[in-house]
Scaffold this motif. Structure first.
Motif, short mmCIF file in Angstrom:
data_model
loop_
_atom_site.label_atom_id
_atom_site.label_comp_id
_atom_site.label_asym_id
_atom_site.label_seq_id
_atom_site.Cartn_x
_atom_site.Cartn_y
_atom_site.Cartn_z
N ARG A 61 3.67 -3.27 -4.70
CA ARG A 61 5.06 -2.83 -4.70
C ARG A 61 5.41 -2.03 -5.95
N PHE A 64 6.43 1.49 -5.01
CA PHE A 64 7.61 1.80 -4.21
C PHE A 64 8.48 2.87 -4.86
N GLU A 108 2.97 -5.24 2.45
CA GLU A 108 3.18 -4.23 1.42
C GLU A 108 1.97 -3.32 1.28
#
Length: 123
Positions: A61, A64, A108
Motif C-alpha cells: 500500500r 497507493f 492489495e
C-alpha cells in the motif's frame, strides 16, 4: 507474480514508481547543512529494482500515493458478507471488483499488479 517480476514486466510504470519514491526519499532529507551533492548522487544512482521490490513485498500500500498521482485509484474493501472473511479490490473508480482474496494484503498486492498494468498502458 513476484515483485521483481512485476517490475520487469512493466518497465515504463516501474520507472515512474521508482522516480516517485526517489523524490520522496530526497524530500525527506531536511538537513539544512547538506548540500546538493548527496541529492545529485541519489538521482544519478537511482533506486534499484531490488530495493523497490522490497517496498512492494513488505508494504504494497506504500504505492497507493504513486498511483493516486497518476489518476489510478485503488480501493480495497472487505467482503459484503459478514460470514465471509474475504477481501476485494477495484482500481480507478470502483466500477468492478476483483474478489475472493483471503487477506487484505493479498488483495492489495493484486491491486498493485493491476495498477502497474494500467499505468504502463497510459505511458
Amino acid at each position: 507474480m513476484t515483485a521483481i517480476e512485476l517490475l520487469l514486466k512493466y518497465p515504463k510504470a516501474t520507472e515512474v514508481v521508482k522516480a516517485w519514491f526517489l523524490e520522496k526519499m530526497i524530500e525527506s532529507f531536511t538537513d539544512p547543512e547538506a548540500d546538493d551533492t548527496f541529492n545529485k548522487y541519489l538521482r544519478e544512482t537511482g533506486m534499484s529494482n531490488e530495493r523497490m521490490s522490497t517496498v512492494i513485498t513488505l508494504n504494497p500500500r506504500a504505492l497507493f500515493d504513486v498511483f493516486d498521482e497518476n489518476k489510478i485509484y485503488i480501493e480495497v474493501v472487505p467482503s459484503k458478507s459478514p460470514e465471509e472473511e474475504l477481501w476485494a479490490f477495484s482500481t480507478t473508480f470502483g466500477e468492478s471488483y476483483n474478489t475472493n482474496f483471503l487477506s487484505r494484503k493479498s488483495a492489495e498486492t493484486a491491486a498493485i499488479e493491476e495498477a502497474f498494468s494500467l499505468l504502463e498502458a497510459l505511458l
